[in-house]
Design an enzyme around this catalytic site. Structure first.
Site, PDB file in Angstrom:
ATOM      1  N   THR A 182       7.611  60.850 -21.478  1.00  0.00           N
ATOM      2  CA  THR A 182       6.259  61.394 -21.467  1.00  0.00           C
ATOM      3  C   THR A 182       5.666  61.405 -20.059  1.00  0.00           C
ATOM      4  O   THR A 182       6.039  60.579 -19.229  1.00  0.00           O
ATOM      5  CB  THR A 182       5.388  60.512 -22.394  1.00  0.00           C
ATOM      6  OG1 THR A 182       5.785  60.778 -23.724  1.00  0.00           O
ATOM      7  CG2 THR A 182       3.912  60.750 -22.244  1.00  0.00           C
ATOM      8  N   VAL A 211       3.623  62.734 -35.141  1.00  0.00           N
ATOM      9  CA  VAL A 211       2.731  62.726 -33.975  1.00  0.00           C
ATOM     10  C   VAL A 211       2.756  61.321 -33.384  1.00  0.00           C
ATOM     11  O   VAL A 211       2.676  60.338 -34.122  1.00  0.00           O
ATOM     12  CB  VAL A 211       1.289  63.123 -34.374  1.00  0.00           C
ATOM     13  CG1 VAL A 211       0.338  62.989 -33.200  1.00  0.00           C
ATOM     14  CG2 VAL A 211       1.263  64.550 -34.918  1.00  0.00           C
ATOM     15  N   GLY A 236       5.683  55.401 -29.251  1.00  0.00           N
ATOM     16  CA  GLY A 236       4.320  55.739 -29.636  1.00  0.00           C
ATOM     17  C   GLY A 236       3.777  54.938 -30.795  1.00  0.00           C
ATOM     18  O   GLY A 236       2.590  54.594 -30.829  1.00  0.00           O
TER      19      GLY A 236
HETATM   20  N1  ASP Z   1       4.829  57.988 -26.281  1.00  0.00           N
HETATM   21  C1  ASP Z   1       5.622  59.146 -26.614  1.00  0.00           C
HETATM   22  C2  ASP Z   1       5.688  59.285 -28.108  1.00  0.00           C
HETATM   23  O1  ASP Z   1       5.886  58.309 -28.793  1.00  0.00           O
HETATM   24  C3  ASP Z   1       7.019  59.070 -26.099  1.00  0.00           C
HETATM   25  C4  ASP Z   1       7.139  58.827 -24.633  1.00  0.00           C
HETATM   26  O2  ASP Z   1       6.307  58.111 -24.030  1.00  0.00           O
HETATM   27  O3  ASP Z   1       8.093  59.347 -24.029  1.00  0.00           O
HETATM   28  O4  ASP Z   1       5.601  60.404 -28.566  1.00  0.00           O
END
Ligand code: ASP
Length: 313
Positions: A182, A211, A236
């Protein structure tokens, strides 16, 4: 280059083991991208732009770089499709905009900003978000804009192993400490205004409609001029359950902490409560920059008080 102006800016490109960064050339590729994008953010600030403009600019550029799991480099879900989440927040008045499970949009962060400024809502999802994009005349990009050979191979490997993977996971080693690619950007402008932006393709082989934390205000993103700006990256589900970005803001507010102390308190809480995997970048209301992560590494960079640009894993 450093400046007379007092602004701070941080970006990240994901946390984890970064097992895919096996050589100096790959490492340099990531760090150069982070550095270049921070310099664009600096330019926005030097030209009198706001923290909000700086984070939107940096997040858009990170979305445009296919090495990061956002925008054109987004990972693929269980059906081999891209579903992206993004959110942006303005610390001046807590206004915020978010989109979830969108596709065919080159820059979800810009759509999130339109939700904030052009609608009366905070979050729009899936079909509704896409219709709103049409209403705002946001151009749709074709599906092949997203399908990089790396992402297709990554999904094949995840399917072979029958698991949900995180971006740039080393599929051969069964590492728990994976990379979460992300992207995020946070800023304080010379007027003391804070802003934060987070954008992601989520996790590899995720269920349709899943999500993550990134578009959830208070989980993957938060900004309040009275406390701090935060952007998170990691698993997440852990970040949603701990509402980590708002938790850090609350620590700073209630205990009178600075960015570093607030980050430490937040990371300790994330580890203690849910053994959370990932990291955060934080700028407090005085422009102090801080980062913390429970993974081996996190790709990030910063400019503190208009000073030099630093980038590291
Ligand atoms: N936080 C993001 C999610 O869970 C993944 C990531 O940080 O790469 O969608």
């Amino acid at each position: 280059m450093s400046s007379q102006l007092n602004y701070s800016l941080m970006v990240h490109g994901g946390a984890g083991a970064l097992d895919n960064v096996k050589d100096d050339k790959t490492a340099m590729r990531y760090l150069e991208s982070i550095r270049t994008i921070l310099e664009h953010g600096r330019e926005v600030m030097e030209l009198g732009g706001s923290a909000l403009q700086a984070v939107e600019t940096c997040a858009s550029l990170l979305e445009d770089d296919p090495v990061f799991n956002a925008g054109c480099g987004s990972v693929l879900n269980e059906h081999g499709k891209v579903e992206m989440d993004a959110a942006i927040m303005d610390g001046r008045d807590l206004s915020a905009g978010a989109v979830a499970a969108v596709d065919n949009i080159a820059n979800p962060i810009q759509l999130a900003r339109m939700v904030m400024t052009e609608s009366e809502h905070v979050m729009l999802i899936a079909e509704g978000a896409m219709r709103f994009a049409d209403h705002c005349e946001v151009k749709r990009v074709p599906e092949d804009y997203f399908y990089t050979p790396d992402r297709i191979e990554q999904l094949k490997q995840a399917r072979r192993k029958g698991k949900i993977m995180l971006d740039h996971d080393d599929t051969e080693a069964d590492s728990e400490d994976q990379k979460y690619g992300t992207i995020g950007a946070i800023a304080m402008d010379p007027y003391g205004n804070l802003a934060a932006a987070t954008s992601t393709g989520g996790i590899v082989n995720k269920r349709l409609g899943r999500v993550g934390d990134s578009p959830i205000i208070g989980a993957g993103v938060y900004a309040d001029n009275e406390t701090c700006a935060v952007s998170a990256t990691g698993y997440g589900e852990d970040f949603m359950r701990t509402v980590i970005a708002k938790t850090i803001s609350d620590y700073i507010m209630i205990m009178g902490l600075d960015a570093e102390q607030g980050t430490q308190a937040g990371i300790e809480y994330l580890s203690r409560k849910v053994t959370g995997r990932g990291g955060v970048i934080v700028i407090d209301k005085h422009g102090n920059c801080s980062s913390g992560f429970t993974t081996k590494k996190m790709i990030h960079g910063w400019i503190q008080h208009g000073g030099e640009t630093f980038c590291r894993f």
